[in-house]
Design a protein around this motif. Sequence first.
Motif, PDB file in Angstrom:
ATOM      1  N   PHE A   1       0.847  -1.198   0.000  1.00 60.11           N
ATOM      2  CA  PHE A   1       0.000   0.000   0.000  1.00 60.11           C
ATOM      3  C   PHE A   1       0.880   1.245   0.000  1.00 60.11           C
ATOM      4  N   ASN A   2       0.548   2.184  -0.885  1.00 58.84           N
ATOM      5  CA  ASN A   2       1.361   3.395  -1.044  1.00 58.84           C
ATOM      6  C   ASN A   2       0.763   4.529  -0.193  1.00 58.84           C
ATOM      7  N   VAL A   3       1.290   4.674   1.009  1.00 54.62           N
ATOM      8  CA  VAL A   3       0.771   5.686   1.940  1.00 54.62           C
ATOM      9  C   VAL A   3       1.018   7.100   1.403  1.00 54.62           C
ATOM     10  N   THR A   4       2.138   7.290   0.733  1.00 58.75           N
ATOM     11  CA  THR A   4       2.429   8.607   0.141  1.00 58.75           C
ATOM     12  C   THR A   4       1.364   8.977  -0.887  1.00 58.75           C
ATOM     13  N   LEU A   5       0.991   7.985  -1.687  1.00 59.27           N
ATOM     14  CA  LEU A   5      -0.053   8.213  -2.688  1.00 59.27           C
ATOM     15  C   LEU A   5      -1.372   8.586  -2.002  1.00 59.27           C
ATOM     16  N   ALA A   6      -1.734   7.844  -0.954  1.00 59.55           N
ATOM     17  CA  ALA A   6      -2.983   8.137  -0.236  1.00 59.55           C
ATOM     18  C   ALA A   6      -2.951   9.551   0.329  1.00 59.55           C
ATOM     19  N   GLN A   7      -1.799   9.954   0.860  1.00 61.35           N
ATOM     20  CA  GLN A   7      -1.713  11.290   1.469  1.00 61.35           C
ATOM     21  C   GLN A   7      -1.732  12.393   0.414  1.00 61.35           C
ATOM     22  N   THR A   8      -1.304  12.058  -0.791  1.00 59.98           N
ATOM     23  CA  THR A   8      -1.326  13.036  -1.882  1.00 59.98           C
ATOM     24  C   THR A   8      -2.721  13.138  -2.495  1.00 59.98           C
ATOM     25  N   LEU A   9      -3.337  11.972  -2.672  1.00 55.52           N
ATOM     26  CA  LEU A   9      -4.586  11.896  -3.435  1.00 55.52           C
ATOM     27  C   LEU A   9      -5.811  12.260  -2.594  1.00 55.52           C
TER      28      LEU A   9
HETATM   29  C1  LIG Z   1       3.787   6.143  -4.343  1.00 54.99           C
HETATM   30  O1  LIG Z   1       3.106   7.337  -4.660  1.00 54.99           O
HETATM   31  C2  LIG Z   1       3.934   8.437  -4.907  1.00 54.99           C
HETATM   32  C3  LIG Z   1       3.026   9.660  -5.066  1.00 54.99           C
HETATM   33  O2  LIG Z   1       2.116   9.464  -6.116  1.00 54.99           O
HETATM   34  C4  LIG Z   1       4.790   8.147  -6.130  1.00 54.99           C
HETATM   35  O3  LIG Z   1       5.656   9.237  -6.380  1.00 54.99           O
HETATM   36  C5  LIG Z   1       5.599   6.872  -5.898  1.00 54.99           C
HETATM   37  O4  LIG Z   1       6.287   6.532  -7.078  1.00 54.99           O
HETATM   38  C6  LIG Z   1       4.668   5.735  -5.514  1.00 54.99           C
HETATM   39  N1  LIG Z   1       5.459   4.563  -5.143  1.00 54.99           N
HETATM   40  C7  LIG Z   1       5.275   3.386  -5.712  1.00 54.99           C
HETATM   41  C8  LIG Z   1       6.113   2.267  -5.168  1.00 54.99           C
HETATM   42  O5  LIG Z   1       4.470   3.197  -6.621  1.00 54.99           O
END
Ligand SMILES: *[C@@H]1O[C@H](CO)[C@@H](O)[C@H](O)[C@H]1NC(C)=O
Length: 186
Positions: free
Chosen positions: A66-74
């Motif tokens: 699970f991409n926590v960074t993505l969740a926090q961005t989106l």
């Molecule tokens: C997770 O999300 C971030 C923000 O969208 C992105 O930059 C990053 O590449 C993503 N990581 C993976 C492993 O997909």
Amino acid sequence: MHSSSSSSFFSILLLLLALASMSLATPAARPPIRNYPGGKFCLTDSDVQTIVSGFIDMLENTQDDFNVTLAQTLLADDFSDYSDSINYLKRTPLGAVSFATRQDFIDGQGAQPPFPSVRTLTLFHTCDSIAWRWQGDYAPLWIRGINIFLVNDQKQIQTVFVELNSGAFLKDVGKPECDASIAYYN
Ligand SMILES: *[C@@H]1O[C@H](CO)[C@@H](O)[C@H](O)[C@H]1NC(C)=O
């Protein structure tokens, strides 16, 4: 008599032709494109692709992936998610908010088994909302659902309204009593 009925026949034919050409000229009913209050911004098709692809990523890649960074961005700071389908699966009361905060979503959705593969069936949008109909290729039954995303002026998802086939979901995760052989409609 004969001439009057043939002329009224002709008028009806003209009316039908007029209606037919109107229905050809008018596309299928869609929500009107409306400006964001204050005219601040309007989602582009490309913004919408990014948002929906990000959401699919959070359904397909869960647990350790699970991409926590993505969740926090989106997802917006004041994110919430409403779904009686999910409330039913979680055994929380119908009508309750299913994920009250972004962190609740990260903790709840992030811990789910991954959806095998999610694809888009229907997608359209206004300036600040997205309608997305999708299919998760689970086995033995696919799972289809419909999401409405309300989007803020940072192009983040602020609110999700989603309903999905929780009966098929339960069958797929090992509840054979949820087989469709328990028919309701005859
Ligand atoms: C997770 O999300 C971030 C923000 O969208 C992105 O930059 C990053 O590449 C993503 N990581 C993976 C492993 O997909």
